[in-house]
Structures are given as C-alpha cells and as structure tokens.
Write a protein that holds these residues in place. Structure first.
Motif, PDB file in Angstrom:
ATOM      1  N   PRO A   3      31.119  10.094 -90.109  1.00 15.30           N
ATOM      2  CA  PRO A   3      30.728   9.141 -91.164  1.00 15.30           C
ATOM      3  C   PRO A   3      29.644   8.160 -90.722  1.00 15.30           C
ATOM      4  N   ASN A  41      34.615  21.864 -96.999  1.00 15.05           N
ATOM      5  CA  ASN A  41      35.367  20.745 -96.438  1.00 15.05           C
ATOM      6  C   ASN A  41      35.415  20.813 -94.908  1.00 15.05           C
ATOM      7  N   ASN A  73      36.548  17.314-100.562  1.00  9.42           N
ATOM      8  CA  ASN A  73      37.138  16.151 -99.903  1.00  9.42           C
ATOM      9  C   ASN A  73      36.068  15.350 -99.161  1.00  9.42           C
ATOM     10  N   ARG A  84      33.876  18.012 -92.288  1.00 11.75           N
ATOM     11  CA  ARG A  84      34.675  17.347 -91.253  1.00 11.75           C
ATOM     12  C   ARG A  84      33.936  17.271 -89.917  1.00 11.75           C
ATOM     13  N   MET A 128      36.695  11.949 -98.705  1.00 10.57           N
ATOM     14  CA  MET A 128      37.402  10.688 -98.496  1.00 10.57           C
ATOM     15  C   MET A 128      36.964   9.986 -97.219  1.00 10.57           C
ATOM     16  N   ARG A 129      36.686  10.737 -96.168  1.00 14.05           N
ATOM     17  CA  ARG A 129      36.317  10.106 -94.893  1.00 14.05           C
ATOM     18  C   ARG A 129      34.948   9.435 -94.950  1.00 14.05           C
ATOM     19  N   PHE A 130      34.161   9.723 -96.002  1.00 14.32           N
ATOM     20  CA  PHE A 130      32.844   9.111 -96.151  1.00 14.32           C
ATOM     21  C   PHE A 130      32.857   7.932 -97.137  1.00 14.32           C
ATOM     22  N   ARG A 131      34.006   7.674 -97.774  1.00 14.92           N
ATOM     23  CA  ARG A 131      34.019   6.691 -98.850  1.00 14.92           C
ATOM     24  C   ARG A 131      33.672   5.286 -98.356  1.00 14.92           C
ATOM     25  N   ARG A 132      34.227   4.906 -97.195  1.00 15.38           N
ATOM     26  CA  ARG A 132      33.916   3.577 -96.669  1.00 15.38           C
ATOM     27  C   ARG A 132      32.429   3.460 -96.342  1.00 15.38           C
ATOM     28  N   ASN A 156      39.677  -1.622 -90.869  1.00 15.32           N
ATOM     29  CA  ASN A 156      41.083  -1.296 -90.645  1.00 15.32           C
ATOM     30  C   ASN A 156      41.964  -2.533 -90.536  1.00 15.32           C
TER      31      ASN A 156
END
Length: 211
Positions: free
Chosen positions: A13, A5, A72, A9, A74-78, A135
């Motif tokens: 992304p 993780n 984790n 980081r 999550m920061r790559f999901r978009r 956003n």
C-alpha cells in the motif's frame, strides 16, 4: 477475480504514497518550467482537485467492489483516503498561496461563494478522518472509529457538489462525477436491513393501533 486479488496482495500500500507524491512534485515542476499553459496556477489547482476527487471515489468504491464483484482493495483503502487528503491539501494550498494570497479576500471568498464554502466544509470533515487514520486511533476509539469514518460519505458528496457548483454553465463531467459518488454512497446502504426494520416498525404500529 482471485488471480487479480492475489496479484494485488503483492503490491504494498505504501507504493501509492510514493506514486502520488512523485506525481504532485512532477506537476509542480511542470508548472515552474512553463509547461502548463498560460495559467499554470489554475491548471495545478484544478488538476490536484480533480485527482483528489478521483481518489475519494476510489476509496468509496472499495466496499461495493468487494461486495458485488469480489475485487478486494481493502488493504489500499487507508492509502487511498490519505493520498486523497494530501491532494485536497495541495489543491487548497495552491488556491491560498499561489492564487488568492490576500487573507481578507480568502475569508470573503469562503463566506460569499457557496462552492468555496462547500469545499472548505468538505476539507474540515476530512481533517478528523486523516488524523485518525492510524492503528493507534483505531484501537483507542474502538467502535466509535467506524462511526467517525462514516463522514467519508459526506466528504464525497460535498466534494462532488463542490465540483458541480464550480463548473460554469452546464457541464456533463462534474454531473457524472456526482452521480457516481451518489451511486456509491447508496450502494453502501444495507437496503435489506432497512426494509426489515421498516416492516418491524409497521408491525409494531399496527399492533398498537389494533390491539
């Protein structure tokens, strides 16, 4: 999993957008150079579509991977969702512009061929997801944003079904894709909460029947 993780980081992304865009252009260039076989249009159409499906699966896997394995993403999901949309758009444009080309034939195919109808429905569901993946939309829509983005599950299932129906005869690969998508969708369900709600509903029904 924490060292993994921490390493993730460090990866921005936006690098995924560059990587996918470069790959799309490289594949198109390969087709122009005659390196994709006797039918480069079909190869491009299939390859763009399959990579889009893989990115959709990766997006669906983000939450289960964090919940069950602690990974984790999550920061790559978009970025996963938007690059998947971009590849679906490329897949669709290759079919519309380079393959069919005739407008009346396109309309006829959408109406008469179920796998194309399913694919177009999936693309239609992706449009509001892509438009609101920013956003400003998250702030504007509030809690409704999360409700809207549950369409992702439907998109994944429709994409998997499109691939299964597209395959001629029995082919294992499309079925495996669909099974993975179905498993990821089911993994998102909070079964414990469902059981609690079911128990409460049964208790209320029993109390009404036996005052």
């Amino acid at each position: 999993m924490e060292p993994v993780n921490r390493a993730l980081r460090r990866i921005p992304p936006w690098s995924l957008y560059i990587l996918v865009a470069a790959w799309v252009l490289w594949m198109f260039w390969q087709g122009l150079q005659g390196h994709l076989g006797v039918d480069p249009v079909k190869v491009l159409e299939h390859t763009y579509g399959e990579r889009a499906l893989q990115l959709l699966i990766a997006g669906l896997a983000v939450t289960p991977l964090r919940r069950f394995f602690g990974l984790n993403l999550m920061r790559f999901r978009r970025a996963l969702g938007l690059t998947a949309f971009g590849l679906v758009l490329c897949h669709l444009l290759v079919w519309l512009v380079l393959d069919v080309q005739i407008v009346t034939q396109i309309v006829a195919d959408v109406l008469k061929r179920p796998y194309i109808t399913i694919g177009m429905l999936g693309f239609a569901l992706m449009l509001p997801l892509a438009v609101t993946s920013n956003n400003w939309s998250i702030r504007r829509l509030g809690a409704r944003w999360r409700v809207l983005h549950r369409l992702t599950y439907g998109v994944g299932l429709l994409a998997g079904l499109h691939y299964v129906m597209l395959a001629k005869g029995f082919q294992l690969e499309p079925l495996l894709y669909f099974a993975v998508i179905l498993g990821l969708v089911l993994a998102r369900v909070d079964w414990k909460a469902c059981l609690i709600r079911s128990d409460r509903a049964n208790a209320r029904r029993d109390s009404l029947q036996n005052p």
